[in-house]
Design a protein around this motif. Structure first.
Motif, mmCIF file in Angstrom:
data_model
loop_
_atom_site.group_PDB
_atom_site.id
_atom_site.type_symbol
_atom_site.label_atom_id
_atom_site.label_comp_id
_atom_site.label_asym_id
_atom_site.label_seq_id
_atom_site.Cartn_x
_atom_site.Cartn_y
_atom_site.Cartn_z
ATOM 1 N N ALA A 197 2.391 1.831 -3.463
ATOM 2 C CA ALA A 197 1.397 2.344 -4.403
ATOM 3 C C ALA A 197 1.138 3.835 -4.173
ATOM 4 O O ALA A 197 1.060 4.626 -5.122
ATOM 5 N N ARG A 198 1.028 4.251 -2.903
ATOM 6 C CA ARG A 198 0.744 5.645 -2.609
ATOM 7 C C ARG A 198 1.972 6.522 -2.871
ATOM 8 O O ARG A 198 1.837 7.674 -3.298
ATOM 9 N N ALA B 202 -6.540 -4.048 -0.286
ATOM 10 C CA ALA B 202 -6.119 -2.781 -0.892
ATOM 11 C C ALA B 202 -7.206 -1.717 -0.824
ATOM 12 O O ALA B 202 -6.933 -0.540 -0.542
ATOM 13 N N GLU B 203 -8.464 -2.099 -1.044
ATOM 14 C CA GLU B 203 -9.558 -1.125 -1.043
ATOM 15 C C GLU B 203 -9.756 -0.512 0.346
ATOM 16 O O GLU B 203 -9.943 0.705 0.484
ATOM 17 N N SER C 158 -5.667 10.886 5.820
ATOM 18 C CA SER C 158 -4.349 11.402 5.456
ATOM 19 C C SER C 158 -4.239 12.914 5.618
ATOM 20 O O SER C 158 -3.207 13.429 6.057
ATOM 21 N N ALA D 69 0.838 -1.205 0.000
ATOM 22 C CA ALA D 69 0.000 0.000 0.000
ATOM 23 C C ALA D 69 0.870 1.252 0.000
ATOM 24 O O ALA D 69 0.583 2.231 -0.702
ATOM 25 N N CYS E 229 -6.682 5.631 4.204
ATOM 26 C CA CYS E 229 -5.734 6.714 3.924
ATOM 27 C C CYS E 229 -6.435 7.933 3.336
ATOM 28 O O CYS E 229 -6.127 9.072 3.701
ATOM 29 N N GLU E 230 -7.385 7.702 2.447
ATOM 30 C CA GLU E 230 -8.110 8.823 1.855
ATOM 31 C C GLU E 230 -8.890 9.598 2.921
ATOM 32 O O GLU E 230 -8.996 10.822 2.860
ATOM 33 N N HIS F 235 -6.839 1.831 1.148
ATOM 34 C CA HIS F 235 -6.993 3.060 0.362
ATOM 35 C C HIS F 235 -8.040 3.969 0.997
ATOM 36 O O HIS F 235 -7.819 5.177 1.145
ATOM 37 N N ASP G 89 0.033 13.719 0.441
ATOM 38 C CA ASP G 89 -0.462 12.471 1.042
ATOM 39 C C ASP G 89 0.509 11.933 2.094
ATOM 40 O O ASP G 89 0.486 10.752 2.415
ATOM 41 N N HIS H 71 2.085 7.116 -6.533
ATOM 42 C CA HIS H 71 1.046 8.095 -6.860
ATOM 43 C C HIS H 71 1.513 9.499 -6.484
ATOM 44 O O HIS H 71 1.257 10.472 -7.210
ATOM 45 N N SER I 120 -0.441 9.426 4.972
ATOM 46 C CA SER I 120 -0.633 7.983 4.807
ATOM 47 C C SER I 120 0.516 7.179 5.393
ATOM 48 O O SER I 120 0.335 6.032 5.814
#
Length: 270
Positions: free
Chosen positions: A117-118, A171-172, A182, A114, A178-179, A175, A151, A121, A154
Protein backbone atom coordinates in the motif's frame (compact mmCIF):
# COMPACT_ATOMS: atom_id res chain seq x y z
CA UNK A 1 1.57 11.02 29.71
CA UNK A 2 2.87 9.09 26.68
CA UNK A 3 0.67 6.24 25.50
CA UNK A 4 1.86 2.67 25.14
CA UNK A 5 1.95 3.21 21.37
CA UNK A 6 4.18 6.30 21.81
CA UNK A 7 6.54 4.39 24.10
CA UNK A 8 6.86 1.53 21.62
CA UNK A 9 7.44 3.94 18.74
CA UNK A 10 10.20 5.71 20.66
CA UNK A 11 11.84 2.40 21.52
CA UNK A 12 11.67 1.35 17.88
CA UNK A 13 13.16 4.63 16.66
CA UNK A 14 16.00 4.37 19.19
CA UNK A 15 16.98 0.98 17.75
CA UNK A 16 17.56 2.63 14.38
CA UNK A 17 19.37 5.64 15.82
CA UNK A 18 21.68 3.37 17.83
CA UNK A 19 22.39 1.12 14.85
CA UNK A 20 20.68 -1.90 16.41
CA UNK A 21 17.98 -2.22 13.71
CA UNK A 22 18.88 -3.14 10.16
CA UNK A 23 19.25 -0.31 7.65
CA UNK A 24 18.79 -1.63 4.10
CA UNK A 25 21.66 -1.40 1.66
CA UNK A 26 21.11 0.34 -1.65
CA UNK A 27 19.73 -2.27 -4.10
CA UNK A 28 22.43 -4.29 -5.84
CA UNK A 29 21.36 -3.29 -9.35
CA UNK A 30 21.50 0.39 -8.43
CA UNK A 31 24.97 -0.01 -6.86
CA UNK A 32 26.26 -1.87 -9.93
CA UNK A 33 25.02 0.79 -12.36
CA UNK A 34 26.35 3.65 -10.21
CA UNK A 35 29.81 2.04 -10.15
CA UNK A 36 29.77 1.76 -13.92
CA UNK A 37 28.66 5.36 -14.28
CA UNK A 38 31.39 6.55 -11.89
CA UNK A 39 34.07 4.81 -13.96
CA UNK A 40 35.27 7.13 -16.76
CA UNK A 41 36.36 4.08 -18.77
CA UNK A 42 32.86 2.61 -18.98
CA UNK A 43 31.67 2.64 -22.58
CA UNK A 44 28.11 3.06 -23.77
CA UNK A 45 28.29 -0.44 -25.25
CA UNK A 46 29.35 -1.92 -21.90
CA UNK A 47 26.54 -0.11 -20.06
CA UNK A 48 24.02 -1.28 -22.65
CA UNK A 49 25.22 -4.88 -22.35
CA UNK A 50 24.93 -4.86 -18.54
CA UNK A 51 21.40 -3.42 -18.55
CA UNK A 52 20.27 -5.74 -21.33
CA UNK A 53 21.36 -8.57 -19.01
CA UNK A 54 18.44 -7.55 -16.75
CA UNK A 55 15.44 -7.70 -19.14
CA UNK A 56 12.83 -6.29 -16.68
CA UNK A 57 15.09 -3.28 -15.99
CA UNK A 58 15.77 -2.76 -19.70
CA UNK A 59 12.03 -2.88 -20.46
CA UNK A 60 11.31 -0.43 -17.63
CA UNK A 61 13.87 2.06 -18.93
CA UNK A 62 12.60 1.82 -22.50
CA UNK A 63 9.20 3.06 -21.29
CA UNK A 64 10.83 6.49 -20.91
CA UNK A 65 11.98 6.62 -24.54
CA UNK A 66 9.40 9.25 -25.48
CA UNK A 67 9.04 11.43 -22.39
CA UNK A 68 10.16 14.93 -21.35
CA UNK A 69 12.99 13.30 -19.37
CA UNK A 70 15.02 12.99 -22.58
CA UNK A 71 16.98 15.55 -24.53
CA UNK A 72 15.81 15.99 -28.10
CA UNK A 73 12.46 15.76 -29.84
CA UNK A 74 12.54 12.24 -31.25
CA UNK A 75 11.78 8.97 -29.51
CA UNK A 76 14.58 6.48 -28.88
CA UNK A 77 14.55 3.32 -30.98
CA UNK A 78 16.98 1.24 -28.91
CA UNK A 79 18.31 0.89 -25.38
CA UNK A 80 21.71 2.15 -26.54
CA UNK A 81 20.09 5.27 -27.98
CA UNK A 82 18.15 5.80 -24.74
CA UNK A 83 21.25 5.44 -22.56
CA UNK A 84 23.14 7.84 -24.78
CA UNK A 85 20.54 10.53 -24.24
CA UNK A 86 19.74 9.98 -20.57
CA UNK A 87 21.92 11.94 -18.19
CA UNK A 88 24.12 9.95 -15.82
CA UNK A 89 22.13 11.12 -12.81
CA UNK A 90 18.82 10.40 -14.55
CA UNK A 91 19.84 6.84 -15.34
CA UNK A 92 21.11 6.18 -11.81
CA UNK A 93 17.86 7.54 -10.33
CA UNK A 94 15.63 5.49 -12.64
CA UNK A 95 17.53 2.29 -11.83
CA UNK A 96 17.28 3.01 -8.11
CA UNK A 97 13.55 3.66 -8.35
CA UNK A 98 12.99 0.42 -10.26
CA UNK A 99 15.02 -1.60 -7.74
CA UNK A 100 13.35 -0.35 -4.54
CA UNK A 101 10.25 -2.53 -4.84
CA UNK A 102 12.39 -5.64 -4.35
CA UNK A 103 13.90 -4.50 -1.05
CA UNK A 104 11.03 -5.71 1.12
CA UNK A 105 9.66 -9.20 1.53
CA UNK A 106 7.91 -10.58 4.58
CA UNK A 107 6.16 -13.77 5.59
CA UNK A 108 3.84 -11.60 7.71
CA UNK A 109 0.83 -10.95 5.47
CA UNK A 110 -0.17 -7.75 7.30
CA UNK A 111 3.31 -6.26 6.93
CA UNK A 112 3.54 -7.25 3.26
CA UNK A 113 0.15 -5.69 2.60
CA UNK A 114 1.17 -2.48 4.40
CA UNK A 115 4.34 -2.28 2.31
CA UNK A 116 2.43 -2.76 -0.95
CA UNK A 117 0.00 0.00 0.00
CA UNK A 118 2.78 2.45 0.89
CA UNK A 119 4.81 1.56 -2.21
CA UNK A 120 1.75 2.19 -4.41
CA UNK A 121 1.28 5.54 -2.64
CA UNK A 122 4.98 6.37 -3.21
CA UNK A 123 4.70 5.66 -6.94
CA UNK A 124 1.63 7.88 -7.18
CA UNK A 125 3.44 10.65 -5.27
CA UNK A 126 6.41 10.36 -7.66
CA UNK A 127 4.00 10.69 -10.60
CA UNK A 128 2.51 13.85 -9.08
CA UNK A 129 6.06 15.15 -8.55
CA UNK A 130 6.98 14.53 -12.19
CA UNK A 131 3.91 16.27 -13.59
CA UNK A 132 4.29 19.18 -11.15
CA UNK A 133 7.95 19.56 -12.12
CA UNK A 134 6.96 19.62 -15.79
CA UNK A 135 4.25 22.17 -14.97
CA UNK A 136 6.50 24.66 -13.15
CA UNK A 137 9.96 23.98 -14.56
CA UNK A 138 11.66 21.96 -11.80
CA UNK A 139 14.15 19.15 -12.49
CA UNK A 140 11.91 16.21 -13.34
CA UNK A 141 14.28 13.42 -12.33
CA UNK A 142 15.04 15.08 -8.96
CA UNK A 143 11.30 15.48 -8.41
CA UNK A 144 10.49 11.84 -9.19
CA UNK A 145 13.25 10.54 -6.94
CA UNK A 146 12.27 12.87 -4.10
CA UNK A 147 8.67 11.71 -4.32
CA UNK A 148 9.54 8.04 -4.56
CA UNK A 149 11.95 8.13 -1.61
CA UNK A 150 10.02 10.44 0.71
CA UNK A 151 8.56 7.47 2.58
CA UNK A 152 11.57 5.13 2.25
CA UNK A 153 11.79 4.97 6.05
CA UNK A 154 8.65 2.82 6.15
CA UNK A 155 10.47 -0.06 4.51
CA UNK A 156 12.91 -0.92 7.34
CA UNK A 157 10.27 -0.01 9.92
CA UNK A 158 7.93 -2.67 8.59
CA UNK A 159 10.80 -5.13 8.28
CA UNK A 160 11.88 -4.53 11.88
CA UNK A 161 8.33 -5.22 13.11
CA UNK A 162 8.84 -8.90 12.34
CA UNK A 163 10.83 -8.87 15.62
CA UNK A 164 8.11 -6.94 17.50
CA UNK A 165 5.16 -9.33 17.71
CA UNK A 166 3.45 -7.23 20.40
CA UNK A 167 2.92 -4.25 18.11
CA UNK A 168 -0.56 -4.20 16.50
CA UNK A 169 -0.81 -5.40 12.90
CA UNK A 170 -4.04 -3.68 11.87
CA UNK A 171 -3.75 -1.30 8.91
CA UNK A 172 -4.50 1.85 10.94
CA UNK A 173 -1.81 1.11 13.55
CA UNK A 174 0.83 0.30 10.92
CA UNK A 175 -0.05 3.47 9.03
CA UNK A 176 0.25 5.56 12.20
CA UNK A 177 3.61 4.01 13.04
CA UNK A 178 5.03 4.69 9.59
CA UNK A 179 3.67 8.23 9.50
CA UNK A 180 5.26 8.98 12.88
CA UNK A 181 8.73 7.50 12.26
CA UNK A 182 9.31 7.29 8.51
CA UNK A 183 10.87 10.76 8.23
CA UNK A 184 13.65 10.21 10.76
CA UNK A 185 14.44 6.68 9.58
CA UNK A 186 14.25 7.69 5.92
CA UNK A 187 16.76 10.52 6.38
CA UNK A 188 19.07 8.02 8.09
CA UNK A 189 18.87 5.60 5.14
CA UNK A 190 19.38 8.20 2.41
CA UNK A 191 22.32 9.72 4.27
CA UNK A 192 23.87 6.23 4.41
CA UNK A 193 23.23 5.87 0.66
CA UNK A 194 24.98 9.22 0.07
CA UNK A 195 22.10 10.70 -1.90
CA UNK A 196 21.82 14.48 -2.48
CA UNK A 197 20.91 16.59 0.53
CA UNK A 198 17.74 17.88 -1.16
CA UNK A 199 16.42 14.32 -1.51
CA UNK A 200 17.36 13.53 2.11
CA UNK A 201 15.46 16.64 3.22
CA UNK A 202 12.34 15.43 1.37
CA UNK A 203 12.41 12.23 3.45
CA UNK A 204 13.11 14.07 6.71
CA UNK A 205 10.07 16.30 6.15
CA UNK A 206 7.74 13.39 5.33
CA UNK A 207 4.23 14.27 6.52
CA UNK A 208 5.07 17.87 7.49
CA UNK A 209 2.59 19.46 5.10
CA UNK A 210 2.46 22.73 7.06
CA UNK A 211 6.21 23.29 6.76
CA UNK A 212 7.12 26.95 6.30
CA UNK A 213 10.55 28.38 5.50
CA UNK A 214 12.38 31.45 4.26
CA UNK A 215 13.73 31.79 0.75
CA UNK A 216 12.75 30.32 -2.60
CA UNK A 217 10.73 27.18 -3.19
CA UNK A 218 12.75 23.98 -3.03
CA UNK A 219 12.41 20.30 -3.89
CA UNK A 220 10.80 19.52 -0.52
CA UNK A 221 8.01 22.04 -1.27
CA UNK A 222 7.23 20.24 -4.51
CA UNK A 223 7.20 16.80 -2.85
CA UNK A 224 5.03 18.02 0.03
CA UNK A 225 2.59 19.52 -2.45
CA UNK A 226 2.47 16.18 -4.27
CA UNK A 227 1.60 14.52 -0.95
CA UNK A 228 -1.16 17.07 -0.35
CA UNK A 229 -2.55 16.47 -3.83
CA UNK A 230 -2.93 12.78 -3.02
CA UNK A 231 -5.42 13.73 -0.31
CA UNK A 232 -6.72 17.00 -1.79
CA UNK A 233 -10.24 16.49 -0.45
CA UNK A 234 -8.95 16.90 3.12
CA UNK A 235 -7.83 20.52 2.61
CA UNK A 236 -9.91 23.66 2.12
CA UNK A 237 -7.08 26.22 2.37
CA UNK A 238 -3.99 26.54 0.14
CA UNK A 239 -0.99 24.71 1.57
CA UNK A 240 2.30 26.53 2.38
CA UNK A 241 4.02 24.59 -0.40
CA UNK A 242 1.47 25.91 -2.91
CA UNK A 243 2.20 29.49 -1.92
CA UNK A 244 5.94 28.91 -2.32
CA UNK A 245 5.45 27.36 -5.75
CA UNK A 246 3.00 30.02 -6.97
CA UNK A 247 0.08 27.61 -7.37
CA UNK A 248 -2.49 29.41 -5.25
CA UNK A 249 -5.74 27.71 -6.14
CA UNK A 250 -7.84 24.95 -4.59
CA UNK A 251 -6.00 21.64 -4.50
CA UNK A 252 -8.89 19.86 -6.20
CA UNK A 253 -8.69 22.37 -9.07
CA UNK A 254 -4.92 21.91 -9.37
CA UNK A 255 -5.35 18.14 -9.35
CA UNK A 256 -7.79 18.40 -12.26
CA UNK A 257 -5.29 20.52 -14.20
CA UNK A 258 -2.64 17.83 -13.78
CA UNK A 259 -4.90 14.84 -14.43
CA UNK A 260 -3.90 14.08 -18.03
CA UNK A 261 -0.16 14.25 -17.37
CA UNK A 262 -0.60 12.27 -14.18
CA UNK A 263 -2.04 9.30 -16.08
CA UNK A 264 1.12 9.05 -18.18
CA UNK A 265 3.52 9.21 -15.25
CA UNK A 266 1.51 6.75 -13.15
CA UNK A 267 1.67 4.28 -16.02
CA UNK A 268 5.42 4.80 -16.45
CA UNK A 269 6.15 4.37 -12.76
CA UNK A 270 3.84 1.40 -12.18
Amino acid sequence: MPTTADTLRLALLNRFLKGEAKIPQMPEAAVRIRKLLDDPHTSLEQLTRVINGDPPLAAYLMQFSNTPLLRGNRACTSLRDLLGRLGTRQLADLVLGFSLQHLFTSQDAALQQAFRARWKHARERAAYCAVLAQHIGFSMDDAMLGGLLQDIGSLPLLSELEHWPDLPRDAESLHGLCEALSGDVGALILTRWQLPSAVIECARLQGQLQRSHEGAADLADLVLLASALQTADEFTEPQPSQLKLGLERPLAELRNELADGLKLWKRLLA
